[in-house]
Design an enzyme around this catalytic site. Sequence first.
Site, PDB file in Angstrom:
ATOM      1  N   ASP A  47      -4.429  -2.285   3.891  1.00  0.00           N
ATOM      2  CA  ASP A  47      -4.787  -1.816   2.767  1.00  0.00           C
ATOM      3  C   ASP A  47      -5.339  -0.483   2.560  1.00  0.00           C
ATOM      4  O   ASP A  47      -5.349   0.748   1.588  1.00  0.00           O
ATOM      5  CB  ASP A  47      -5.011  -3.115   1.575  1.00  0.00           C
ATOM      6  CG  ASP A  47      -2.900  -3.652   1.187  1.00  0.00           C
ATOM      7  OD1 ASP A  47      -3.357  -4.576   2.089  1.00  0.00           O
ATOM      8  OD2 ASP A  47      -3.422  -3.104   0.254  1.00  0.00           O
TER       9      ASP A  47
ATOM     10  N   ALA B 283       0.571  -1.220  -0.094  1.00  0.00           N
ATOM     11  CA  ALA B 283       0.234   0.168   0.259  1.00  0.00           C
ATOM     12  C   ALA B 283       1.203   1.427  -0.258  1.00  0.00           C
ATOM     13  O   ALA B 283       0.530   2.153  -0.680  1.00  0.00           O
ATOM     14  CB  ALA B 283      -0.830  -0.312   1.238  1.00  0.00           C
TER      15      ALA B 283
ATOM     16  N   LYS C 252      -3.724  -8.236   2.984  1.00  0.00           N
ATOM     17  CA  LYS C 252      -3.621  -9.331   1.948  1.00  0.00           C
ATOM     18  C   LYS C 252      -4.872 -10.981   2.928  1.00  0.00           C
ATOM     19  O   LYS C 252      -4.963 -11.307   3.743  1.00  0.00           O
ATOM     20  CB  LYS C 252      -1.838 -10.188   2.263  1.00  0.00           C
ATOM     21  CG  LYS C 252      -2.422 -11.465   1.145  1.00  0.00           C
ATOM     22  CD  LYS C 252      -2.097 -10.980  -0.712  1.00  0.00           C
ATOM     23  CE  LYS C 252      -1.618  -9.520  -0.157  1.00  0.00           C
ATOM     24  NZ  LYS C 252      -2.516  -8.954  -1.801  1.00  0.00           N
TER      25      LYS C 252
HETATM   26  C1  LIG Z   1       3.112  -2.113   4.254  1.00  0.00           C
HETATM   27  S1  LIG Z   1       1.297  -2.745   3.787  1.00  0.00           S
HETATM   28  C2  LIG Z   1       1.648  -3.853   2.603  1.00  0.00           C
HETATM   29  C3  LIG Z   1      -0.378  -4.541   1.971  1.00  0.00           C
HETATM   30  O1  LIG Z   1       0.166  -4.926   0.601  1.00  0.00           O
HETATM   31  C4  LIG Z   1       0.508  -5.876   0.431  1.00  0.00           C
HETATM   32  O2  LIG Z   1      -0.769  -6.443  -0.551  1.00  0.00           O
HETATM   33  P1  LIG Z   1       0.313  -6.412  -2.001  1.00  0.00           P
HETATM   34  O3  LIG Z   1       1.120  -7.205  -2.134  1.00  0.00           O
HETATM   35  O4  LIG Z   1      -0.972  -7.185  -3.024  1.00  0.00           O
HETATM   36  O5  LIG Z   1       0.215  -5.274  -2.964  1.00  0.00           O
HETATM   37  C5  LIG Z   1      -0.121  -7.060   2.173  1.00  0.00           C
HETATM   38  O6  LIG Z   1      -1.467  -6.390   1.798  1.00  0.00           O
HETATM   39  C6  LIG Z   1       0.559  -5.798   3.015  1.00  0.00           C
HETATM   40  O7  LIG Z   1       0.227  -6.033   3.853  1.00  0.00           O
END
Ligand SMILES: CSC[C@H]1O[C@H](OP(=O)(O)O)[C@H](O)[C@@H]1O
Length: 346
Positions: A235, A50, A246
């Site tokens: 997120d 995020a 996630k």
């Molecule tokens: C620093 S929070 C990052 C957050 O984003 C990830 O999702 P993605 O890898 O799909 O961008 C995941 O939800 C993490 O907790």
Amino acid sequence: MSHEPRAVSWTGTALSLLDQTALPRTVRRLDVRDVDTLVDAIVRLAVRGAPAIGVAGAYGVALAVAQARRENWTDRELADAVARLRAARPTAVNLAVCVDRAAARIPEGLDAVLAEADAVVRQDLAANRAMAEAGADWLLKRVDADRPLRILTHCNTGALATAGVGTALGVIRELHARGLLETVYVDETRPLLQGARLTAWELAQEGIPHRVQVDAAAAATVVGGLVDAAIVGADRITRNGDTANKTGTLGIALACAHAGLPFMVAAPTSTLDLATAKGASIRIEQRGEEEVLNLTAGAVTAPDGTRTRAHNPAFDVTPGTLVTALVTERGVLEVAAGELPGDHWN
Ligand SMILES: CSC[C@H]1O[C@H](OP(=O)(O)O)[C@H](O)[C@@H]1O
């Protein structure tokens, strides 16, 4: 790994991205000079997390302004490019917020847009540092153990997902720096393996003890007393503390509630969406079925996709009533105990 090289950095003429689809086997950077290449990089998670996609979005507006000048775009064409950037992924609120911040500066020119993007980076760096301290302080007080702690985490929330040392992984780094971390249980985080590929890579770079586990082991790890707490990122967090994170996060929160262990969410206030009352209203990104069906481990593949379908929600929503502590740069809210973001911050 320190937070250099950064997941996202501006070179003066391009956006330099550490290609997270190639890690950990290959460390390569992508020099991005146009909006649609950046949109593609965000969609396929070459840049992800995020706060990191918020930074990429802000500098992406600068790319759009430079491209508009280079290709003689109309104002409409520039606005459409910014809209495509803003909509690249729907769940992490940081992307829209940071694109909007940078886009608001377009009338002042490219330098003003870049200044806003630089401010996004500075603010995230400072927020990461504040959360690491506050989260470690709160947890050490809460657990009151006379030994180093064992922590479970999910996905990747470190330097690869932010502009600094990370959100949840920043708290974990701080515990390690204080000599108060025994080990980290790292969920592999299917289907794209952000835990096994990215969190493990970050922790290994710094010699932080950890072990990767399949996502399905998380509940037993929690309920079986192998960890003292779980710390995850976010997120999008709504006014009542409901948290989109996630896929798999909800199960960890339920296991922590059952086991009476702290379930912590670490996120900067830039991840708060106080305009949304509750988590049921959050749009959950539905990703391609092939990410689930193309099982790479052991060269196993799912049966023919024509009959075998897949369900691939990228996130799930954890009710605020299961969030023991929300750690932000402005302090720690005990959400399950009734301290709600919407009551504290306007
Ligand atoms: C620093 S929070 C990052 C957050 O984003 C990830 O999702 P993605 O890898 O799909 O961008 C995941 O939800 C993490 O907790």
